[in-house]
Design a protein around this motif. Structure first.
Motif, mmCIF file in Angstrom:
data_model
loop_
_atom_site.group_PDB
_atom_site.id
_atom_site.type_symbol
_atom_site.label_atom_id
_atom_site.label_comp_id
_atom_site.label_asym_id
_atom_site.label_seq_id
_atom_site.Cartn_x
_atom_site.Cartn_y
_atom_site.Cartn_z
ATOM 1 N N UNK A 93 0.745 -0.818 -0.083
ATOM 2 C CA UNK A 93 0.108 -0.323 -0.321
ATOM 3 C C UNK A 93 0.976 1.198 -0.487
ATOM 4 N N UNK A 94 0.209 2.139 -0.791
ATOM 5 C CA UNK A 94 0.878 2.974 -0.880
ATOM 6 C C UNK A 94 0.284 4.463 -0.759
ATOM 7 N N UNK A 95 0.884 5.166 0.516
ATOM 8 C CA UNK A 95 0.899 6.918 1.128
ATOM 9 C C UNK A 95 1.344 8.024 0.902
ATOM 10 N N UNK A 96 0.486 9.318 0.126
ATOM 11 C CA UNK A 96 1.774 10.089 -0.005
ATOM 12 C C UNK A 96 1.446 10.952 1.195
ATOM 13 N N UNK A 97 2.171 11.774 1.897
ATOM 14 C CA UNK A 97 2.141 12.581 3.565
ATOM 15 C C UNK A 97 3.532 13.787 2.683
ATOM 16 N N UNK A 98 2.797 14.658 3.618
ATOM 17 C CA UNK A 98 3.469 15.896 3.050
ATOM 18 C C UNK A 98 3.451 16.882 4.838
ATOM 19 N N UNK A 99 5.180 17.245 4.330
ATOM 20 C CA UNK A 99 6.120 18.045 5.500
ATOM 21 C C UNK A 99 6.148 19.114 5.232
ATOM 22 N N UNK A 100 6.548 20.324 5.887
ATOM 23 C CA UNK A 100 6.284 21.446 5.688
ATOM 24 C C UNK A 100 7.584 22.827 6.458
ATOM 25 N N UNK A 101 8.371 23.066 6.368
ATOM 26 C CA UNK A 101 9.848 23.809 6.469
ATOM 27 C C UNK A 101 8.890 25.127 7.339
ATOM 28 N N UNK A 102 8.968 24.714 9.005
ATOM 29 C CA UNK A 102 8.313 26.409 9.059
ATOM 30 C C UNK A 102 9.109 27.116 9.773
ATOM 31 N N UNK A 103 10.818 27.023 9.754
ATOM 32 C CA UNK A 103 11.486 27.447 10.121
ATOM 33 C C UNK A 103 11.988 29.007 9.245
ATOM 34 N N UNK A 104 12.864 29.694 9.662
ATOM 35 C CA UNK A 104 13.051 31.037 9.051
ATOM 36 C C UNK A 104 13.916 30.332 7.611
#
Length: 365
Positions: free
Chosen positions: A94-105
């Motif tokens: 089973x394949x999942x797609x996830x999203x990550x975000x950079x919250x730094x400056x």
């Protein structure tokens, strides 16, 4: 400090008193004119990345933003008893797609790694040893996916020399990565959670230590997520349950058989349930709803033999006979030889953790 004018220190340290920090010569626009020292030491403070379902890095789970989730299910083989353990061949990838975000400056490298799940609750079961998890940090290449195998306690890289998967993300930007989960043999009608930790590796050891800013999301594989249970009990002609064990719903036909006599009724009850996790007060999780679920009871199909020796006690008024659905299901019937042979219950949507019943009665001739 004026980085453009002063230049930046080329050393690797973060402490200005160490020998690896005070390095090099003045290189800024004002090189040679600075009266109070050399280059600036620039250190970006690591910020906690956001990690969640596809397009929703800030998703919140039932508890917090470390248990948000994406739920998916394999397709189980037809006509297989739910008590039978699926083989490895019956649990496809089973394949999942996830999203990550950079919250730094500033631009930040975010690392990704599967994490041993917490103690199972609800319909979740312990992740079986032999589960293989592969992370592709940029979804479809060109980065090389890294495979991990779970031994029942920890995840280990299949190739020890592989670097921990990582993504370099600009300030405020989002990046999508894929995770594949390949279960070994596993019990049916259960969830198998695989937490994925996104972290900033402040000590460069490739692991999410306690001091590293991190955030988890859960990719959960279900081995089927709609359960059905059929029970029956015996009623007197006036509709009251008979005395004894046969008057209570049971799956054991040997309990019912002694009470089966002409003039009494058999009341069948099929309970359907979506066992998948509900997000509760959480937001933006990927849930599993069953669409266009159809429950069919045919009195001559499979092991059913109730059609010939019984009849619906109220048909043709109403036209669906004695059938009742406890939710919003649409009931239809099939008539054969002046009696109902097939009861069909169709539900447009059955949401997570929702239960309902189809009940009907048959008069014993």
């Amino acid at each position: 400090a004026n980085v453009a004018a002063d230049g930046t220190d080329p050393g690797t340290g973060t402490d200005p008193t160490t020998g690896t920090t005070n390095q090099g010569a003045d290189t800024g626009a004002n090189a040679g004119t600075k009266t109070a020292g050399g280059e600036d030491t620039v250190y970006t403070i690591a910020a906690v990345p956001l990690n969640g379902p596809q397009g929703q890095p800030a998703a919140v789970g039932p508890t917090d933003n470390n248990d948000d989730f994406t739920n998916k299910s394999i397709i189980t083989p037809p006509n297989l008893s739910p008590t039978v353990t699926l083989t490895d061949a019956q649990t496809p990838v089973i394949t999942f797609s996830n999203t990550v975000q950079n919250t730094s400056g500033g631009t930040q490298v975010v690392y990704l790694i599967p994490t041993p799940p917490a103690a199972p609750t609800g319909t979740d079961l312990a992740l079986p040893a032999g589960t293989k998890v592969t992370i592709d940090p940029d979804g479809a290449g060109p980065a090389t996916p890294v495979a991990f195998t779970y031994n029942g306690t920890v995840f280990t890289k299949d190739t020890a020399a592989d670097a921990t998967p990582s993504i370099s993300i600009a300030t405020g930007a989002l990046a999508t990565y894929t995770v594949t989960v390949d279960l070994p043999a596993a019990a049916q009608l259960a969830g198998y959670p695989v937490p994925i930790t996104a972290f900033v590796d402040t000590n460069a050891n490739g692991l999410p230590d306690a001091a590293d800013p991190s955030n988890r999301t859960i990719d959960r594989v279900y081995t089927g997520y709609v359960s059905l249970q059929k029970q029956a009990r015996i009623l007197e002609a006036n509709g009251t349950p008979v005395a004894g064990a046969a008057g209570s719903f049971t799956t054991d036909s040997t309990v019912l058989s002694p009470a089966v006599t002409p003039g009494r009724m058999i009341e069948y009850q099929i309970t359907y349930k979506n066992i998948s996790l509900v997000q509760g007060s959480g937001t933006n999780n990927v849930i599993l709803s069953a669409k266009n679920l159809t429950v069919t009871e045919d009195g001559t199909a499979g092991t059913n033999t109730w059609f010939t020796p019984t009849k619906d006690p109220v048909y043709p008024t109403p036209g669906t006979g004695s059938a009742i659905d406890s939710t919003t299901g649409a009931l239809t019937v099939t008539i054969t030889s002046g009696d109902i042979q097939v009861y069909t219950d169709t539900l447009t949507t059955l949401g997570p953790n929702v239960t309902g019943t189809l009940t009907f009665r048959r008069l014993i001739r």
